[in-house]
Structures are given as C-alpha cells and as structure tokens.
Motif scaffolding. Structure first.
Motif, PDB file in Angstrom:
ATOM      1  N   ALA A 151      26.074 -28.116 -24.760  1.00  0.00           N
ATOM      2  CA  ALA A 151      26.268 -29.302 -25.597  1.00  0.00           C
ATOM      3  C   ALA A 151      27.745 -29.583 -25.807  1.00  0.00           C
ATOM      4  O   ALA A 151      28.173 -30.742 -25.823  1.00  0.00           O
ATOM      5  CB  ALA A 151      25.565 -29.113 -26.946  1.00  0.00           C
ATOM      6  N   THR A 152      28.540 -28.542 -25.950  1.00  0.00           N
ATOM      7  CA  THR A 152      29.984 -28.720 -26.107  1.00  0.00           C
ATOM      8  C   THR A 152      30.585 -29.329 -24.857  1.00  0.00           C
ATOM      9  O   THR A 152      31.457 -30.218 -24.928  1.00  0.00           O
ATOM     10  CB  THR A 152      30.653 -27.368 -26.422  1.00  0.00           C
ATOM     11  N   GLN A 153      30.123 -28.894 -23.690  1.00  0.00           N
ATOM     12  CA  GLN A 153      30.597 -29.472 -22.439  1.00  0.00           C
ATOM     13  C   GLN A 153      30.227 -30.953 -22.338  1.00  0.00           C
ATOM     14  O   GLN A 153      31.051 -31.783 -21.928  1.00  0.00           O
ATOM     15  CB  GLN A 153      30.005 -28.684 -21.261  1.00  0.00           C
ATOM     16  N   VAL A 154      29.011 -31.297 -22.727  1.00  0.00           N
ATOM     17  CA  VAL A 154      28.565 -32.690 -22.672  1.00  0.00           C
ATOM     18  C   VAL A 154      29.420 -33.560 -23.588  1.00  0.00           C
ATOM     19  O   VAL A 154      29.883 -34.641 -23.193  1.00  0.00           O
ATOM     20  CB  VAL A 154      27.080 -32.809 -23.056  1.00  0.00           C
ATOM     21  N   VAL A 155      29.631 -33.106 -24.832  1.00  0.00           N
ATOM     22  CA  VAL A 155      30.414 -33.895 -25.790  1.00  0.00           C
ATOM     23  C   VAL A 155      31.837 -34.067 -25.292  1.00  0.00           C
ATOM     24  O   VAL A 155      32.406 -35.173 -25.344  1.00  0.00           O
ATOM     25  CB  VAL A 155      30.383 -33.243 -27.186  1.00  0.00           C
ATOM     26  N   ALA A 156      32.449 -32.998 -24.779  1.00  0.00           N
ATOM     27  CA  ALA A 156      33.824 -33.095 -24.282  1.00  0.00           C
ATOM     28  C   ALA A 156      33.924 -34.097 -23.132  1.00  0.00           C
ATOM     29  O   ALA A 156      34.828 -34.934 -23.077  1.00  0.00           O
ATOM     30  CB  ALA A 156      34.314 -31.710 -23.838  1.00  0.00           C
ATOM     31  N   ARG A 157      32.990 -34.027 -22.212  1.00  0.00           N
ATOM     32  CA  ARG A 157      33.017 -34.912 -21.042  1.00  0.00           C
ATOM     33  C   ARG A 157      32.741 -36.367 -21.442  1.00  0.00           C
ATOM     34  O   ARG A 157      33.384 -37.304 -20.925  1.00  0.00           O
ATOM     35  CB  ARG A 157      32.010 -34.442 -20.010  1.00  0.00           C
ATOM     36  N   ALA A 158      31.796 -36.577 -22.379  1.00  0.00           N
ATOM     37  CA  ALA A 158      31.504 -37.935 -22.823  1.00  0.00           C
ATOM     38  C   ALA A 158      32.700 -38.542 -23.549  1.00  0.00           C
ATOM     39  O   ALA A 158      33.045 -39.719 -23.346  1.00  0.00           O
ATOM     40  CB  ALA A 158      30.270 -37.935 -23.721  1.00  0.00           C
ATOM     41  N   LEU A 159      33.346 -37.741 -24.398  1.00  0.00           N
ATOM     42  CA  LEU A 159      34.540 -38.225 -25.094  1.00  0.00           C
ATOM     43  C   LEU A 159      35.637 -38.583 -24.099  1.00  0.00           C
ATOM     44  O   LEU A 159      36.320 -39.618 -24.243  1.00  0.00           O
ATOM     45  CB  LEU A 159      35.046 -37.163 -26.075  1.00  0.00           C
ATOM     46  N   ALA A 160      35.830 -37.735 -23.098  1.00  0.00           N
ATOM     47  CA  ALA A 160      36.876 -38.000 -22.112  1.00  0.00           C
ATOM     48  C   ALA A 160      36.629 -39.320 -21.404  1.00  0.00           C
ATOM     49  O   ALA A 160      37.565 -40.093 -21.144  1.00  0.00           O
ATOM     50  CB  ALA A 160      36.928 -36.843 -21.104  1.00  0.00           C
ATOM     51  N   GLU A 161      35.367 -39.623 -21.075  1.00  0.00           N
ATOM     52  CA  GLU A 161      35.058 -40.881 -20.408  1.00  0.00           C
ATOM     53  C   GLU A 161      35.367 -42.075 -21.325  1.00  0.00           C
ATOM     54  O   GLU A 161      35.953 -43.073 -20.895  1.00  0.00           O
ATOM     55  CB  GLU A 161      33.593 -40.927 -20.004  1.00  0.00           C
ATOM     56  N   THR A 208      30.442 -27.106 -32.053  1.00  0.00           N
ATOM     57  CA  THR A 208      30.367 -27.989 -30.885  1.00  0.00           C
ATOM     58  C   THR A 208      31.538 -28.965 -30.862  1.00  0.00           C
ATOM     59  O   THR A 208      32.268 -29.093 -29.869  1.00  0.00           O
ATOM     60  CB  THR A 208      29.059 -28.794 -30.911  1.00  0.00           C
ATOM     61  N   TYR A 209      31.720 -29.660 -31.978  1.00  0.00           N
ATOM     62  CA  TYR A 209      32.703 -30.736 -32.011  1.00  0.00           C
ATOM     63  C   TYR A 209      34.127 -30.210 -32.042  1.00  0.00           C
ATOM     64  O   TYR A 209      35.030 -30.792 -31.426  1.00  0.00           O
ATOM     65  CB  TYR A 209      32.431 -31.637 -33.220  1.00  0.00           C
ATOM     66  N   THR A 210      34.346 -29.111 -32.746  1.00  0.00           N
ATOM     67  CA  THR A 210      35.690 -28.530 -32.801  1.00  0.00           C
ATOM     68  C   THR A 210      36.148 -28.089 -31.418  1.00  0.00           C
ATOM     69  O   THR A 210      37.281 -28.385 -30.985  1.00  0.00           O
ATOM     70  CB  THR A 210      35.724 -27.342 -33.768  1.00  0.00           C
ATOM     71  N   PHE A 211      35.278 -27.412 -30.691  1.00  0.00           N
ATOM     72  CA  PHE A 211      35.700 -26.870 -29.400  1.00  0.00           C
ATOM     73  C   PHE A 211      35.635 -27.919 -28.292  1.00  0.00           C
ATOM     74  O   PHE A 211      36.349 -27.784 -27.280  1.00  0.00           O
ATOM     75  CB  PHE A 211      34.893 -25.606 -29.075  1.00  0.00           C
ATOM     76  N   ALA A 212      34.866 -28.969 -28.469  1.00  0.00           N
ATOM     77  CA  ALA A 212      34.960 -30.103 -27.544  1.00  0.00           C
ATOM     78  C   ALA A 212      36.315 -30.781 -27.693  1.00  0.00           C
ATOM     79  O   ALA A 212      36.970 -31.124 -26.691  1.00  0.00           O
ATOM     80  CB  ALA A 212      33.830 -31.095 -27.819  1.00  0.00           C
ATOM     81  N   LEU A 213      36.763 -30.962 -28.942  1.00  0.00           N
ATOM     82  CA  LEU A 213      38.077 -31.566 -29.169  1.00  0.00           C
ATOM     83  C   LEU A 213      39.187 -30.655 -28.662  1.00  0.00           C
ATOM     84  O   LEU A 213      40.169 -31.135 -28.062  1.00  0.00           O
ATOM     85  CB  LEU A 213      38.267 -31.865 -30.655  1.00  0.00           C
ATOM     86  N   LEU A 214      39.043 -29.353 -28.858  1.00  0.00           N
ATOM     87  CA  LEU A 214      40.042 -28.419 -28.320  1.00  0.00           C
ATOM     88  C   LEU A 214      40.144 -28.543 -26.806  1.00  0.00           C
ATOM     89  O   LEU A 214      41.250 -28.514 -26.240  1.00  0.00           O
ATOM     90  CB  LEU A 214      39.670 -26.985 -28.695  1.00  0.00           C
ATOM     91  N   ALA A 215      38.998 -28.661 -26.140  1.00  0.00           N
ATOM     92  CA  ALA A 215      39.016 -28.781 -24.679  1.00  0.00           C
ATOM     93  C   ALA A 215      39.768 -30.031 -24.246  1.00  0.00           C
ATOM     94  O   ALA A 215      40.554 -30.007 -23.283  1.00  0.00           O
ATOM     95  CB  ALA A 215      37.579 -28.809 -24.147  1.00  0.00           C
ATOM     96  N   LEU A 216      39.559 -31.143 -24.952  1.00  0.00           N
ATOM     97  CA  LEU A 216      40.289 -32.375 -24.635  1.00  0.00           C
ATOM     98  C   LEU A 216      41.777 -32.231 -24.930  1.00  0.00           C
ATOM     99  O   LEU A 216      42.631 -32.685 -24.156  1.00  0.00           O
ATOM    100  CB  LEU A 216      39.724 -33.538 -25.446  1.00  0.00           C
ATOM    101  N   VAL A 260      35.662 -25.078 -21.740  1.00  0.00           N
ATOM    102  CA  VAL A 260      34.698 -24.729 -22.785  1.00  0.00           C
ATOM    103  C   VAL A 260      34.150 -23.321 -22.559  1.00  0.00           C
ATOM    104  O   VAL A 260      34.067 -22.510 -23.491  1.00  0.00           O
ATOM    105  CB  VAL A 260      33.552 -25.758 -22.824  1.00  0.00           C
ATOM    106  N   GLU A 261      33.801 -23.017 -21.315  1.00  0.00           N
ATOM    107  CA  GLU A 261      33.233 -21.703 -21.027  1.00  0.00           C
ATOM    108  C   GLU A 261      34.247 -20.591 -21.289  1.00  0.00           C
ATOM    109  O   GLU A 261      33.892 -19.512 -21.788  1.00  0.00           O
ATOM    110  CB  GLU A 261      32.741 -21.649 -19.575  1.00  0.00           C
ATOM    111  N   ALA A 262      35.501 -20.854 -21.011  1.00  0.00           N
ATOM    112  CA  ALA A 262      36.534 -19.833 -21.195  1.00  0.00           C
ATOM    113  C   ALA A 262      36.718 -19.464 -22.668  1.00  0.00           C
ATOM    114  O   ALA A 262      37.150 -18.355 -22.986  1.00  0.00           O
ATOM    115  CB  ALA A 262      37.861 -20.320 -20.609  1.00  0.00           C
TER     116      ALA A 262
END
Length: 405
Positions: free
Chosen positions: A392-402, A129-137, A8-10
């Motif tokens: 927030a994007t990091q939190v959403v990505a990590r929660a989705l992954a779990e 937030t949601y677009t880039f959380a999904l991209l990270a996954l 996400v940070e990258a």
C-alpha cells in the motif's frame, strides 16, 4: 522493480518499528486522552526529518464533546512550485480494546507476518503508510511539483468535527485532493452517513412490592425496542445502487436503566445508530426516526421522553474532480498487487465527508485487507498483514508521484 518500490522496501523494517511505536501508545476513545499520542507521533516524525505543526483543540471544546484532549498534527512538504496540494489523512483515536484478545492490544507483537494491536489496521497503519510514502518521494530525486500534507487527527470515533473538521474550519488547510485511511484492495469513493441519538424515557421509580405506584420506564423501553428493530425490516427494502453498500439499518448499541432488582425502573437511556445510504436525505431520516420513537413511546402512559442528537454524519459521494486521483490509485494498485483494484462504497462513515463537504475531491485508500472484517478492526486481535503495509505504501508513493509530475 520501480525505484519507488525499492525505496519503500529498503525502509520497511524502519516503517514497521514506526508503526509499532504508534500502536504501543493507547488512544482509547472514550475516554479520549489523545494528546500524548500526538506528542509521540510528532517526536517520531521529527526524527525522520519532518517539521510538525501541533494544533491543540481548546480543552473546553474537547470536554464538551466528551473527550479529554486532542492535538491534531499537520506536516507540509513542498516540492517545486506549481502542481496540486495532496493531503493524506489518518486518525489515531480508537475504540477501547474490549475482551477476547490473545495478544496484548498495545504490544504491537508480530506473528507470522502480522502486526497485532488496537489500531494496527484502522488507522495507525496509515500513519505509517503515508509517512513512508512521503519519505520515498522526498528522497526520490524525481522532478515533482506541488505539495503533500500529512493530517494526523484524533476525533474520528466521535465524528471528526474536532479532527479534520476543526482543521478545515480554522482555515489551516485547503488541499486540492485528499487520500484517507482505507484498504489496499479497493479504492473507496462513497460511504454511508450516520445518525446517532440518545433516547431517555422518564417514568417513576417505586418499590417493586407496590408496582402500581410507579411508572415502569423499562416496559416502555421494551415497546420502543420492538418498534425500532421491526423498522429494520422496512429499511432492508431500501436498496442502494452503490457497490459495497446494501441498505440502511438501525442498531441499538447501549441501554442503561433501573437502580436495583427491587425497584420499578424509573429511567432508561437508549443510544441508537441509524446508518444512511448515500441516496437518503439526512433530515428526512432524522424526522422518520423521531416519529417512530414518539409513536412507540406514546403507547406507554405517563412516560416523559427526551431525545438528543449525538451525531449527524452525512454520507459521501464522489466529486467529479476525484477522477484523476482514483485513476492513479487504481493504476498503481494494479501494478503493485497484480490484480484489478475496484472502486466501491463502504457502509462505514468516515472523516472524508468533512473534506468533500468543503469541495475537496477525495478517495479512501491505505494499508489493510480486502474488508474491514478481515483485520478484526474494532474487535479482539486486530492486526495488519505487513506485506499489505509495504505494498500500500508503494501504491500511494507511486500515485502521488504521478499526480505531482
């Protein structure tokens, strides 16, 4: 640092540019010409490698609701078979900017780590937030099972029935969980309901030199306003047990009437908003408000009354099945922010109620400050702290992954 945090940070600079592009396309509602923003959003999503479904709401339905155009978007990304489908919803329609801005409301200017613009915080921020959380996954390589859907809709300001409500009624989606646009320092699990009414008082216009030949609708409206505002003292005694929600209240947001200074006003239109705490029954509330109006207007001889319901939005209470979703957001929120992330209610009403009415467990979580007031949402100089967007994007990505593991 977590690999998802690093991913996400990258891409943060790219994410910020994505949000800036969204803020720069106006979506003032009214007038509600939102299809151009959906087209631009679809272009940006396609450039990121997503397939985008465009679902245009019939023009007749949109115009009947007082808007001009709506195209709702769905992105579906499936990982391996099995696992839940988790939808992420944010709305692109916004109230007009109004006055008092010191930054261009559609300039997406960045100053001191804050991005300024209408909907920068509520809720184009969570398109990003949601677009880039999904991209990270998508690029994580994690062994995920299930699917993620992005629902970007355009009818929240007018009640949501032609946004998520329309997608759900058309059978275009039925996720197992929902995360909807919110704030990064709390997980919201309940919200108020809302009743909006248009009240028209018909009198008889006449020349101000001969006032006895008319029936003054404004004098009648004055008595009605006094009764409505006095009712707030009663409502203050009805306390909610939901943290973050206090008591019901009634607001008169718009008044129109009269034709000229030398004419006895023959017609006055009042638009009111009655917020309902989760403990209240909407049918009982509507009957109470209607009786209050009728009794107040009955004190003015010759006045004819018309009352029209504009909106009846139910409150939201947490569904039992939401517990895993809420727990994941709290767990990863605490890990990323370094502080406890509480659950709470909000006095706002949101589109989330439309999902929970279909039995879909939901939570409200996204990029933003501790409270809506801190972001100036719906006020001049609305803004988003960009560090909150990243976290927030990091939190959403990590929660989705779990939830998808």
């Amino acid at each position: 640092m977590s690999p998802l945090n690093q991913t996400v940070e990258a891409r943060l600079a790219e994410q910020i540019e994505f949000l800036q592009a969204l803020v720069r396309v106006p979506t003032d509602t009214p007038p509600g010409n939102n299809a151009p923003h959906a087209e631009r959003t679809a272009e940006l999503l396609a450039a990121l490698g997503f397939e985008v479904e465009k679902h245009a709401v019939p023009v007749a339905d949109v115009q009947a609701a007082g808007m001009q155009s709506i195209t709702n978007l769905i992105v579906r990304h499936r990982f391996d078979d099995g696992g839940p489908t988790i939808a992420l919803n944010a709305h692109g329609d916004v109230v007009p900017p109004g006055e008092g801005w010191t930054h261009d409301p559609y300039g997406a200017e960045i100053v001191d780590g804050k991005l300024y613009g209408r909907a920068a915080a509520v809720s184009k921020s969570d398109f990003a937030t949601y677009t880039f959380a999904l991209l990270a996954l998508k690029h994580s390589g994690l062994p995920l099972r299930g699917a993620v859907e992005l629902h970007f809709t355009y009818d929240e300001e007018f009640g949501g029935e032609l946004g998520p409500g329309w997608l759900l009624k058309q059978g275009l989606t039925k996720p197992d969980y929902l995360i909807a646009a919110g704030f990064s320092y709390q997980v919201v699990t309940a919200h108020n309901g809302c009743l909006q009414m248009e009240v028209t008082l018909h009198g008889l216009a006449s020349h101000a030199a001969y006032p006895s030949t008319g029936i003054d609708a404004l004098q009648a409206a004055n008595k009605l306003l006094t009764a409505l505002y006095a009712h707030n003292e009663v409502l203050k005694t009805r306390r909610s047990e939901v943290p973050g929600i206090t008591h019901p209240y009634l607001n008169v947001g718009r008044i129109e009437g009269g034709s000229n200074t030398n004419v006895v006003p023959g017609k006055v239109v009042i638009k009111l908003d009655r917020r309902m705490i989760p403990e209240e029954d909407p049918a009982v509330v509507e009957a109470e408000v209607l009786a209050l109006i009728e009794n107040a207007v009955a004190q003015s001889s010759g006045i004819r009354l018309d009352v029209k319901r504009l909106l009846l939005a139910n409150s939201m209470r947490p569904l039992p099945g939401a517990a895993p979703l809420v727990a994941a957001l709290q767990k990863h929120g605490q890990a990323v922010f370094g502080e406890e992330i509480p659950t709470s209610g909000t006095p706002l009403y949101t589109d989330v109620r439309l999902y929970t009415a279909h039995g879909i467990p939901a939570a409200i979580y996204g990029a933003g400050p501790r409270t809506v007031l801190e972001s100036n949402a719906k006020r001049a100089d609305e803004h988003l702290v960009l560090d909150d967007l990243k976290r927030a994007t990091q939190v959403v990505a990590r929660a989705l992954a779990e939830l998808l593991t």
